[in-house]
Motif scaffolding. Structure first.
Motif, short mmCIF file in Angstrom:
data_model
loop_
_atom_site.label_atom_id
_atom_site.label_comp_id
_atom_site.label_asym_id
_atom_site.label_seq_id
_atom_site.Cartn_x
_atom_site.Cartn_y
_atom_site.Cartn_z
N TYR A 1 9.46 2.03 5.42
CA TYR A 1 9.92 0.71 5.00
C TYR A 1 11.28 0.35 5.61
O TYR A 1 11.51 -0.80 5.98
CB TYR A 1 9.91 0.58 3.48
CG TYR A 1 8.51 0.31 2.97
CD1 TYR A 1 8.05 -0.99 2.81
CD2 TYR A 1 7.63 1.34 2.68
CE1 TYR A 1 6.76 -1.25 2.38
CE2 TYR A 1 6.34 1.10 2.26
CZ TYR A 1 5.91 -0.20 2.11
OH TYR A 1 4.62 -0.45 1.70
N GLU A 2 12.16 1.34 5.75
CA GLU A 2 13.43 1.06 6.41
C GLU A 2 13.19 0.67 7.88
O GLU A 2 13.85 -0.23 8.40
CB GLU A 2 14.35 2.28 6.34
CG GLU A 2 14.94 2.50 4.96
CD GLU A 2 15.80 3.74 4.88
OE1 GLU A 2 16.87 3.66 4.24
OE2 GLU A 2 15.42 4.80 5.43
N PHE B 1 13.17 -3.23 5.67
CA PHE B 1 13.64 -3.18 4.29
C PHE B 1 14.94 -2.36 4.24
O PHE B 1 15.16 -1.51 5.09
CB PHE B 1 12.61 -2.51 3.39
CG PHE B 1 11.42 -3.36 3.04
CD1 PHE B 1 11.29 -3.91 1.77
CD2 PHE B 1 10.42 -3.61 3.97
CE1 PHE B 1 10.19 -4.68 1.43
CE2 PHE B 1 9.31 -4.38 3.65
CZ PHE B 1 9.20 -4.93 2.38
N VAL B 2 15.76 -2.62 3.25
CA VAL B 2 17.01 -1.88 3.07
C VAL B 2 16.92 -1.10 1.76
O VAL B 2 16.59 -1.66 0.71
CB VAL B 2 18.21 -2.85 3.02
CG1 VAL B 2 19.50 -2.10 2.74
CG2 VAL B 2 18.30 -3.63 4.33
N ILE C 1 14.82 -3.28 -0.57
CA ILE C 1 15.12 -4.71 -0.64
C ILE C 1 14.60 -5.41 0.62
O ILE C 1 14.90 -4.98 1.74
CB ILE C 1 16.64 -4.95 -0.76
CG1 ILE C 1 17.19 -4.27 -2.01
CG2 ILE C 1 16.96 -6.44 -0.74
CD1 ILE C 1 18.71 -4.24 -2.07
N TRP C 2 13.82 -6.48 0.42
CA TRP C 2 13.41 -7.34 1.53
C TRP C 2 14.33 -8.56 1.58
O TRP C 2 14.85 -8.92 2.62
CB TRP C 2 11.95 -7.74 1.35
CG TRP C 2 11.46 -8.65 2.44
CD1 TRP C 2 11.15 -9.97 2.33
CD2 TRP C 2 11.26 -8.30 3.81
NE1 TRP C 2 10.77 -10.47 3.55
CE2 TRP C 2 10.82 -9.46 4.49
CE3 TRP C 2 11.40 -7.12 4.54
CZ2 TRP C 2 10.53 -9.48 5.84
CZ3 TRP C 2 11.11 -7.14 5.90
CH2 TRP C 2 10.68 -8.30 6.53
N HIS D 1 11.75 -7.33 -3.89
CA HIS D 1 12.06 -5.90 -3.87
C HIS D 1 10.76 -5.11 -3.98
O HIS D 1 9.82 -5.54 -4.65
CB HIS D 1 12.96 -5.53 -5.05
CG HIS D 1 14.23 -6.30 -5.10
ND1 HIS D 1 15.44 -5.74 -4.74
CD2 HIS D 1 14.51 -7.59 -5.45
CE1 HIS D 1 16.39 -6.65 -4.87
NE2 HIS D 1 15.85 -7.78 -5.30
N VAL D 2 10.74 -3.95 -3.36
CA VAL D 2 9.61 -3.03 -3.48
C VAL D 2 10.14 -1.72 -4.03
O VAL D 2 11.12 -1.17 -3.52
CB VAL D 2 8.92 -2.81 -2.12
CG1 VAL D 2 7.85 -1.73 -2.22
CG2 VAL D 2 8.31 -4.12 -1.61
N MET D 3 9.51 -1.26 -5.08
CA MET D 3 9.85 0.04 -5.66
C MET D 3 8.78 1.04 -5.23
O MET D 3 7.60 0.89 -5.57
CB MET D 3 9.90 -0.04 -7.19
CG MET D 3 11.02 -0.91 -7.73
SD MET D 3 12.68 -0.35 -7.29
CE MET D 3 12.74 1.26 -8.07
#
Length: 146
Positions: free
Chosen positions: A21-22, A26-27, A41-42, A47-49
């Protein structure tokens, strides 16, 4: 607080999924990450958990489906251009475990979309829509498809 979405995804390998994801933009939010979960965080409101299977099971008794075999959801992110859509899908496919285009490419002229799978098989659709077409509303969009 603005209206926010937190998408929770069960993952088999938290470190690999976090790195995936990074790599696609995403951060990682260290305040919401530990050995059981990575908060990704997008945008300020998306947000994706990423949750280990063990942690996921503390939220529900339902079985975790194998996303490489079955699809329960298709997650979609909008980007600013067709080129950005292609770039994100190609970036995802270049990462170990990523796969491009598990669903058909959609090209309607005013709207363009492709997809990728993450290492666990979760499908993300990445789309672009002409800003002028978006302003016309759903009725005119439906007419443009025919």
């Amino acid at each position: 607080m603005d209206k926010t979405i937190f998408v929770n995804l069960p993952v088999a390998d938290l470190a690999s999924s976090t790195a995936f994801y990074e790599s696609i933009g995403f951060v990682k939010n260290d305040k919401f990450s530990n050995e059981l979960a990575s908060g990704m965080i997008w945008t300020d409101t998306i947000h994706v958990m990423l949750l280990t299977h063990e942690f996921w099971k503390t939220f529900t008794d339902k079985q975790i489906p194998d996303a490489s075999e079955v699809a329960q959801v298709l997650l979609c992110l909008g980007l600013e251009s067709r080129a950005a859509v292609d770039a994100m899908v190609e970036r995802a496919a270049a990462i170990p475990g990523g796969r491009a285009d598990p669903t058909p490419t959609q090209d309607m002229g005013f709207m363009y979309g492709r997809s990728f799978e993450d290492p666990d098989g979760h499908i993300w659709e990445i789309s672009w829509m002409d800003p002028e077409a978006m302003g016309n509303g759903p009725g005119e969009l439906a007419e443009a498809q025919h």
